[in-house]
Scaffold this motif. Structure first.
Motif, PDB file in Angstrom:
ATOM      1  N   VAL A 124       0.531  43.808  73.806  1.00 16.42           N
ATOM      2  CA  VAL A 124       1.414  44.054  72.661  1.00 16.42           C
ATOM      3  C   VAL A 124       2.153  42.767  72.289  1.00 16.42           C
ATOM      4  O   VAL A 124       2.794  42.136  73.132  1.00 16.42           O
ATOM      5  N   TYR A 125       2.061  42.393  71.009  1.00 20.16           N
ATOM      6  CA  TYR A 125       2.774  41.246  70.459  1.00 20.16           C
ATOM      7  C   TYR A 125       3.628  41.767  69.302  1.00 20.16           C
ATOM      8  O   TYR A 125       3.109  42.421  68.392  1.00 20.16           O
ATOM      9  N   SER A 126       4.926  41.493  69.326  1.00 15.82           N
ATOM     10  CA  SER A 126       5.830  42.167  68.399  1.00 15.82           C
ATOM     11  C   SER A 126       6.683  41.185  67.606  1.00 15.82           C
ATOM     12  O   SER A 126       6.802  39.998  67.941  1.00 15.82           O
ATOM     13  N   LEU A 127       7.292  41.728  66.559  1.00 16.31           N
ATOM     14  CA  LEU A 127       8.202  40.968  65.704  1.00 16.31           C
ATOM     15  C   LEU A 127       9.239  41.930  65.146  1.00 16.31           C
ATOM     16  O   LEU A 127       8.900  43.047  64.738  1.00 16.31           O
ATOM     17  N   ILE A 131       7.385  45.329  64.071  1.00 16.52           N
ATOM     18  CA  ILE A 131       5.967  45.225  63.729  1.00 16.52           C
ATOM     19  C   ILE A 131       5.225  44.799  64.992  1.00 16.52           C
ATOM     20  O   ILE A 131       5.655  43.873  65.685  1.00 16.52           O
ATOM     21  N   GLU A 132       4.121  45.471  65.290  1.00 14.74           N
ATOM     22  CA  GLU A 132       3.390  45.180  66.518  1.00 14.74           C
ATOM     23  C   GLU A 132       1.907  44.970  66.237  1.00 14.74           C
ATOM     24  O   GLU A 132       1.323  45.647  65.390  1.00 14.74           O
ATOM     25  N   ALA A 133       1.323  44.040  66.977  1.00 14.71           N
ATOM     26  CA  ALA A 133      -0.126  43.860  67.006  1.00 14.71           C
ATOM     27  C   ALA A 133      -0.572  44.141  68.434  1.00 14.71           C
ATOM     28  O   ALA A 133      -0.168  43.439  69.364  1.00 14.71           O
ATOM     29  N   VAL A 134      -1.368  45.182  68.606  1.00 20.33           N
ATOM     30  CA  VAL A 134      -1.863  45.555  69.931  1.00 20.33           C
ATOM     31  C   VAL A 134      -3.287  45.011  70.051  1.00 20.33           C
ATOM     32  O   VAL A 134      -4.195  45.458  69.347  1.00 20.33           O
ATOM     33  N   VAL A 135      -3.467  44.042  70.937  1.00 15.36           N
ATOM     34  CA  VAL A 135      -4.738  43.322  71.043  1.00 15.36           C
ATOM     35  C   VAL A 135      -5.487  43.794  72.286  1.00 15.36           C
ATOM     36  O   VAL A 135      -4.948  43.774  73.399  1.00 15.36           O
ATOM     37  N   THR A 136      -6.729  44.221  72.088  1.00 18.62           N
ATOM     38  CA  THR A 136      -7.556  44.678  73.199  1.00 18.62           C
ATOM     39  C   THR A 136      -8.959  44.096  73.073  1.00 18.62           C
ATOM     40  O   THR A 136      -9.387  43.676  71.998  1.00 18.62           O
ATOM     41  N   GLN A 137      -9.648  44.108  74.189  1.00 13.87           N
ATOM     42  CA  GLN A 137     -11.075  43.767  74.219  1.00 13.87           C
ATOM     43  C   GLN A 137     -11.755  44.822  75.071  1.00 13.87           C
ATOM     44  O   GLN A 137     -11.629  44.830  76.288  1.00 13.87           O
ATOM     45  N   GLY A 138     -12.439  45.741  74.407  1.00 15.33           N
ATOM     46  CA  GLY A 138     -12.940  46.901  75.120  1.00 15.33           C
ATOM     47  C   GLY A 138     -11.772  47.733  75.616  1.00 15.33           C
ATOM     48  O   GLY A 138     -10.879  48.098  74.863  1.00 15.33           O
ATOM     49  N   VAL A 156     -23.810  39.103  73.963  1.00 14.49           N
ATOM     50  CA  VAL A 156     -22.927  39.579  72.905  1.00 14.49           C
ATOM     51  C   VAL A 156     -21.598  39.993  73.532  1.00 14.49           C
ATOM     52  O   VAL A 156     -21.513  41.031  74.178  1.00 14.49           O
ATOM     53  N   PRO A 157     -20.561  39.175  73.394  1.00 17.72           N
ATOM     54  CA  PRO A 157     -19.276  39.544  73.991  1.00 17.72           C
ATOM     55  C   PRO A 157     -18.659  40.719  73.255  1.00 17.72           C
ATOM     56  O   PRO A 157     -18.918  40.947  72.074  1.00 17.72           O
ATOM     57  N   VAL A 158     -17.838  41.453  73.961  1.00 19.25           N
ATOM     58  CA  VAL A 158     -17.121  42.561  73.332  1.00 19.25           C
ATOM     59  C   VAL A 158     -16.084  41.988  72.379  1.00 19.25           C
ATOM     60  O   VAL A 158     -15.330  41.079  72.734  1.00 19.25           O
ATOM     61  N   ALA A 159     -16.045  42.487  71.160  1.00 17.54           N
ATOM     62  CA  ALA A 159     -15.123  41.957  70.155  1.00 17.54           C
ATOM     63  C   ALA A 159     -13.687  42.323  70.492  1.00 17.54           C
ATOM     64  O   ALA A 159     -13.413  43.383  71.052  1.00 17.54           O
ATOM     65  N   ILE A 160     -12.772  41.421  70.146  1.00 17.05           N
ATOM     66  CA  ILE A 160     -11.364  41.786  70.251  1.00 17.05           C
ATOM     67  C   ILE A 160     -11.025  42.738  69.113  1.00 17.05           C
ATOM     68  O   ILE A 160     -11.619  42.684  68.033  1.00 17.05           O
ATOM     69  N   SER A 161     -10.095  43.623  69.366  1.00 15.06           N
ATOM     70  CA  SER A 161      -9.651  44.589  68.364  1.00 15.06           C
ATOM     71  C   SER A 161      -8.135  44.487  68.234  1.00 15.06           C
ATOM     72  O   SER A 161      -7.431  44.365  69.239  1.00 15.06           O
ATOM     73  N   VAL A 162      -7.648  44.500  67.002  1.00 12.90           N
ATOM     74  CA  VAL A 162      -6.210  44.397  66.756  1.00 12.90           C
ATOM     75  C   VAL A 162      -5.739  45.637  66.004  1.00 12.90           C
ATOM     76  O   VAL A 162      -6.209  45.927  64.907  1.00 12.90           O
ATOM     77  N   VAL A 207      -5.373  42.428  76.007  1.00 14.48           N
ATOM     78  CA  VAL A 207      -5.483  40.968  75.931  1.00 14.48           C
ATOM     79  C   VAL A 207      -4.084  40.363  75.997  1.00 14.48           C
ATOM     80  O   VAL A 207      -3.315  40.449  75.036  1.00 14.48           O
ATOM     81  N   ASP A 208      -3.762  39.769  77.142  1.00 16.66           N
ATOM     82  CA  ASP A 208      -2.446  39.159  77.332  1.00 16.66           C
ATOM     83  C   ASP A 208      -2.510  37.635  77.324  1.00 16.66           C
ATOM     84  O   ASP A 208      -1.511  36.971  77.616  1.00 16.66           O
ATOM     85  N   ASP A 209      -3.685  37.083  77.007  1.00 18.31           N
ATOM     86  CA  ASP A 209      -3.838  35.631  77.019  1.00 18.31           C
ATOM     87  C   ASP A 209      -4.261  35.108  75.647  1.00 18.31           C
ATOM     88  O   ASP A 209      -5.024  34.149  75.547  1.00 18.31           O
ATOM     89  N   ALA A 210      -3.786  35.758  74.590  1.00 21.92           N
ATOM     90  CA  ALA A 210      -4.133  35.309  73.241  1.00 21.92           C
ATOM     91  C   ALA A 210      -3.641  33.883  73.015  1.00 21.92           C
ATOM     92  O   ALA A 210      -2.549  33.504  73.460  1.00 21.92           O
ATOM     93  N   ASP A 211      -4.446  33.090  72.329  1.00 19.83           N
ATOM     94  CA  ASP A 211      -4.050  31.715  72.020  1.00 19.83           C
ATOM     95  C   ASP A 211      -2.932  31.684  70.980  1.00 19.83           C
ATOM     96  O   ASP A 211      -2.030  30.849  71.050  1.00 19.83           O
ATOM     97  N   GLU A 212      -3.004  32.601  70.019  1.00 23.57           N
ATOM     98  CA  GLU A 212      -1.977  32.629  68.973  1.00 23.57           C
ATOM     99  C   GLU A 212      -1.928  34.015  68.344  1.00 23.57           C
ATOM    100  O   GLU A 212      -2.964  34.607  68.037  1.00 23.57           O
ATOM    101  N   VAL A 213      -0.721  34.521  68.152  1.00 18.62           N
ATOM    102  CA  VAL A 213      -0.495  35.749  67.392  1.00 18.62           C
ATOM    103  C   VAL A 213       0.721  35.504  66.504  1.00 18.62           C
ATOM    104  O   VAL A 213       1.842  35.368  67.000  1.00 18.62           O
TER     105      VAL A 213
END
Length: 254
Positions: free
Chosen positions: A96-99, A54-61, A32-38, A65-71
């Motif tokens: 952190v992914y921002s706009l 506007i920011e999406a902060v993506v983590t896994q545990g 069971v992999p650790v889920a990503i959280s946004v 997460v700096d290798d997201a395929d798409e945000v």
């Protein structure tokens, strides 16, 4: 900043088989992999032409997460989702992914981040009120958590929702099911509305959001699957113009 945290858990099963000279055996390991959280961060209120971050902060545990395929960020004005715009994010580092965005008209807007990373996908949503639009108070109430009782917050006609969850039964964990409902305004089918399902377990804090598609006048449907057995509340949200309606329905997943 308004924070909306939305997590998705996927279960992958790896089956390994081994054999030696004396005997053979089959083994199965559940991983069971650790889920990503946004953590979707957006201001609750802004002024017209104000530059908004506007920011999406993506983590896994505990890991960023700096290798997201798409945000990407999808933005639309209330009751106009068909005219939404999808904008690419800028990777700032540390997950952190921002706009940066400006709004040219007053109104209630919705921002939904679509994040795909490490073979998982999640799309939390936030609301931004721009300027001082009419009925801002009703829009904020509609976005608040609903209770177990049936709620009605609507204007401009008598809105009714026909939704019989039992018609979609049996609800079995992990199996995809089609949910269908009908929406009427003053006894006439209500077309071209934004109809969304919010599905939540009483003991859980995160909800599943499903945007329904209109198949014919006033008839809306969507697909979902629920991974845990238990009792759920399905809140149907209906929005069109000055109509803001939501109603609760219970379902049980075995």
């Amino acid at each position: 900043m308004k924070q909306v945290i939305y997590s998705v858990v996927l279960v992958f099963i790896l089956i390994g088989c081994g054999q030696n000279n004396n005997d053979s055996s089959d083994g199965q390991n559940d991983i069971v992999p650790v889920a990503i959280s946004v953590d979707l961060q957006a201001p609750e209120t802004v002024e017209i032409h104000e530059v908004v971050t506007i920011e999406a902060v993506v983590t896994q545990g505990e890991e960023a997460v700096d290798d997201a395929d798409e945000v990407v960020f999808e933005i639309w004005k209330e009751a106009a989702k068909e005219s939404s715009e999808t904008l690419e994010s800028k990777h700032e580092g540390d997950g952190v992914y921002s706009l940066e965005k400006t709004f040219d008209e007053e109104g209630v807007y919705f921002v939904q981040s679509h994040v795909t990373a490490r073979e998982m996908h999640t799309m939390p949503q936030a609301e931004i009120v721009v300027g001082n639009p009419e009925e801002t108070e009703e829009a904020q109430v509609d976005d608040a958590d609903t209770s177990e009782e049936e709620h009605h917050h609507h204007h401009g006609g008598e809105v009714t929702i026909e939704f019989d969850p039992a018609s979609s039964s049996p609800f079995t964990t992990g199996e995809e099911v089609k949910l269908t409902l009908k929406v009427f305004n003053a006894e006439e089918p209500l077309s071209d509305a934004d109809v969304t399902l919010e599905i939540k377990q009483a003991e859980e804090t995160d909800a599943i959001w499903i945007d329904l598609k209109e198949e014919e006048a006033g008839n809306y449907s969507g697909l979902t699957s629920l991974e845990q057995a238990g009792n759920y509340t399905v809140t149907v949200h209906v929005k069109k113009g000055d109509i803001h309606e939501h109603q609760d329905f219970p379902i049980t997943v075995e």
